[in-house]
Design a protein around this motif. Structure first.
Motif, short mmCIF file in Angstrom:
data_model
loop_
_atom_site.label_atom_id
_atom_site.label_comp_id
_atom_site.label_asym_id
_atom_site.label_seq_id
_atom_site.Cartn_x
_atom_site.Cartn_y
_atom_site.Cartn_z
N LEU A 104 35.77 51.78 29.99
CA LEU A 104 34.88 51.67 28.82
C LEU A 104 33.60 50.93 29.20
O LEU A 104 32.49 51.38 28.87
N ILE A 105 33.74 49.82 29.90
CA ILE A 105 32.54 49.06 30.31
C ILE A 105 31.69 49.93 31.22
O ILE A 105 30.47 50.02 31.08
N ASP A 106 32.33 50.57 32.13
CA ASP A 106 31.61 51.37 33.11
C ASP A 106 30.81 52.49 32.44
O ASP A 106 29.80 52.94 32.94
N LEU B 289 35.63 45.05 25.02
CA LEU B 289 36.01 43.67 24.68
C LEU B 289 37.18 43.67 23.71
O LEU B 289 38.17 42.95 23.88
N GLN B 290 37.07 44.53 22.70
CA GLN B 290 38.17 44.60 21.71
C GLN B 290 39.46 45.11 22.35
O GLN B 290 40.54 44.61 22.07
N MET B 291 39.30 46.10 23.22
CA MET B 291 40.49 46.66 23.88
C MET B 291 41.17 45.61 24.75
O MET B 291 42.40 45.49 24.77
N LEU B 292 40.36 44.83 25.45
CA LEU B 292 40.93 43.81 26.32
C LEU B 292 41.70 42.77 25.50
O LEU B 292 42.81 42.36 25.86
N ASN C 271 34.28 39.08 31.92
CA ASN C 271 33.11 38.87 32.78
C ASN C 271 33.31 39.51 34.15
O ASN C 271 32.40 40.10 34.72
N ASP C 272 34.51 39.38 34.67
CA ASP C 272 34.76 39.97 35.98
C ASP C 272 34.67 41.50 35.93
O ASP C 272 34.20 42.14 36.87
N LEU C 273 35.12 42.07 34.81
CA LEU C 273 35.01 43.53 34.67
C LEU C 273 33.53 43.94 34.60
O LEU C 273 33.13 44.96 35.18
N VAL C 274 32.72 43.10 33.91
CA VAL C 274 31.29 43.40 33.80
C VAL C 274 30.63 43.34 35.17
O VAL C 274 29.86 44.23 35.55
N VAL C 275 30.98 42.30 35.94
CA VAL C 275 30.41 42.18 37.30
C VAL C 275 30.78 43.42 38.12
O VAL C 275 29.95 44.02 38.80
N GLU D 153 39.98 43.88 40.03
CA GLU D 153 38.56 43.79 40.35
C GLU D 153 38.24 42.63 41.31
O GLU D 153 37.09 42.35 41.60
N GLU D 154 39.26 41.94 41.79
CA GLU D 154 39.06 40.84 42.74
C GLU D 154 39.61 41.20 44.11
O GLU D 154 39.67 40.35 45.01
N MET D 155 40.03 42.41 44.25
CA MET D 155 40.80 42.80 45.43
C MET D 155 40.03 42.64 46.74
O MET D 155 40.62 42.42 47.80
N VAL D 156 38.70 42.70 46.66
CA VAL D 156 37.89 42.61 47.87
C VAL D 156 38.20 41.33 48.66
O VAL D 156 38.16 41.29 49.89
N VAL D 157 38.57 40.28 47.91
CA VAL D 157 38.87 38.99 48.54
C VAL D 157 40.06 39.12 49.50
O VAL D 157 40.09 38.51 50.57
N VAL D 158 41.02 39.92 49.09
CA VAL D 158 42.22 40.11 49.91
C VAL D 158 41.85 40.75 51.26
O VAL D 158 42.36 40.36 52.31
#
Ligand code: BGC
Length: 522
Positions: free
Chosen positions: A229-231, A239-242, A256-260, A482-487
């Motif tokens: 949805l954000i994309d 936001l409501q769905m989340l 916020n992380d999804l927006v980034v 959405e944080e997977m890059v860190v791994v």
């Protein structure tokens, strides 16, 4: 901002929120997309061995099969025409998954599922009513398009909807549905084969409409994922769905992380060109290697050919169908084991344990067959001896069912950043279909040439894939998608491919020092 994310033991964030009934039900409905794939895997082999079906559509194959008097257990009659017909579905799915990736990205995951279900439904009707080979083949291509769309969109949908710490469990409901589809198909074939009037094959093929109707109607009630949805610019709806799927108002950090992630994604115009960039090399490697290895476990030799295989090793007609049903049951039950442990034990442990178990069983089965049929392929297998073979095949299937089966769909769907996720999943599906096709096509002549060594052949691949996982797959449990890059950045090998500036995670949870996120390990 209230609350917010905390860094979890695995280094990812732990967002607030619980498993709501809403998210649970949505995931179950979406997972039914796996039923159509499973139903087809289970139904085709049975139907193409039914005499009335062969007489009507492939009379020359039927005649040759009846004329085949070879006593060599390894080299039974093999019709390339018939296998090509069966596997045409996989080629259609392979191509369709690329189109599905565009639909999934531009219009949302839900419409891919709906489209897939609908096309599969039409294919099932055509096949059930088939009067000539053209109708049959056209129907099969439609079924393949349906499978391509569903397999591309459902795993991604599930991984995005699920809270990070339950992602494994919810995503694996897809594989659970695949195994339920296979089991139902096996049972239906068992019954429809007994219809004396000779229209049993029609029933088997037409009943594919049932799982198709479930996912087609079900998808209409599904909401789209917040990520998608954000994309696509629906920030408020996202936001409501989340809030709804997490069951809390404390979702700012995750939002916020999804927006980034979405901002990153917008910078990219052409996912297909981008996926080749160096920074995506780890994910791209996995999207190719995991489905390739999944098929090289040899599972579909058991799935497609279980009745043939059991007949070959001395089971009667009926008992070989029954053994296929037993294997189907083991597959369903052992997938549950994985569902309940994957988010605690992690992906790696299951991969390594399952791989070891499959390897041992394949060596045992190969050796048991070698003792009875040797290299000549002549001989008989006593009942108790054959029962031992079945037991080890079941233990092998159990190993697959809690490792490479579900993880083969889970891991590729959770490792890609948003900007190339749809494209990455299309690569996963197409590689999977390509090797399903290749193995289905090559199996009978491989058995004829490699003999019992066929089991050693797959055992060898299982060793390679287990070593691959041990060294090259980082643990992804509990890490937000959405944080997977860190791994990847933390990994001893893949870290080199990702520059510091490629890490765009918001918030303070991940600090980069000396080119690595803090707390970096192997
Ligand atoms: C695989 C299929 C296989 C099935 C068996 C799936 O994950 O992709 O090829 O037939 O598992 O359970």
């Amino acid at each position: 901002m209230a609350g917010g994310a905390v860094v979890s033991a695995t280094g990812g964030k732990d967002y607030p929120g619980k498993l709501t009934m809403f998210v649970f039900l949505t995931c179950i409905v979406a997972a039914t997309g796996g039923l159509i794939f499973g139903y087809d895997i289970g139904i085709s082999g049975g139907v193409t061995s039914m005499d009335p079906f062969l007489k009507k559509f492939f009379p020359s194959v039927y005649r040759k099969e009846k004329e085949d008097t070879s006593t060599n257990q390894y080299c039974k009659f093999d019709s390339q025409l018939l296998t090509t017909f069966t596997s045409s579905l996989y080629l259609a799915a392979l191509i369709a998954s690329f189109f599905a990736s565009t639909v999934t990205r531009l219009f949302g995951r839900k419409w891919s599922m709906f489209g897939g279900g609908l096309v599969f439904l039409v294919g099932a009707a055509l096949n059930g009513a088939a009067e000539n080979v053209a109708m049959l083949i056209f129907g099969r291509i439609l079924l393949g398009i349906g499978v391509g769309f569903a397999n591309q969109s459902v795993p991604v949908y599930l991984s995005e909807m699920a809270p990070a710490r339950l992602r494994g469990m919810l995503n694996m409901c897809f594989q659970l549905m695949i195994t339920i589809g296979i089991l139902c198909a096996n049972l239906i074939n068992y019954g429809s084969d007994k219809i004396k009037a000779g229209w049993g094959w029609r029933l088997s093929l037409a009943l594919a409409a049932v799982p198709a109707a479930i996912i087609t109607l079900g998808s209409l009630f599904l909401p789209d994922t917040p990520n998608s949805l954000i994309d696509r610019g629906y920030d408020e709806a996202a936001l409501q769905m989340l809030r709804r799927i997490r069951g809390t108002d404390d979702i700012n950090e995750e939002y916020n992380d999804l927006v980034v992630a979405s901002e990153e994604s917008k910078k990219i115009q052409h996912p297909w060109a981008n996926i080749l960039k160096r920074k995506y090399r780890p994910q791209l490697t996995m999207a190719i290697a995991i489905p390739f290895f999944q098929q090289l476990t040899g599972i579909n030799v058991i799935e497609f050919y279980a009745p043939v295989l059991f007949k070959t090793i001395g089971f009667g007609n009926n008992s070989s169908l029954l053994s296929a049903v037993i294997i189907g049951l083991v597959n369903v039950l052992c997938t549950l084991v994985s569902i309940f442990t994957v988010d605690k034990l992690g992906r790696r442990k299951l991969f390594l344990q399952g791989g070891t178990q499959m390897f041992i069983c394949q060596v045992i089965v190969g050796t048991l067959i070698a003792f009875k049929f040797g290299t000549s392929g002549e001989g008989d297998m006593p009942k108790t001896y054959a029962a031992f073979v079945v037991v080890f095949i079941c233990i092998y299937v159990a190993g697959f069912a809690w490792s490479w089966g579900p993880l083969g769909w889970l891991v590729p769907s959770e490792i890609f950043p948003l900007e190339i996720r749809s494209a990455g999943q299309a690569i996963n599906v197409s590689v999977n279909m390509l090797f399903t096709f290749a193995i289905a096509q090559a199996f009978l002549s491989m058995l004829c040439h490699l003999k019992f060594g066929l089991f050693y052949f797959f055992a060898g691949w299982v060793v390679i894939m287990t070593i691959f996982i041990a060294f090259l797959l980082p643990e992804t449990k509990n890490v937000p998608i959405e944080e997977m890059v860190v791994v990847w950045k933390r990994h001893w090998f893949w870290g080199k491919f990702i520059a510091d500036e490629d890490i765009h995670v918001s918030g303070k949870a991940v600090e980069i020092s000396n080119g690595k996120p803090k707390g970096a390990g192997v």
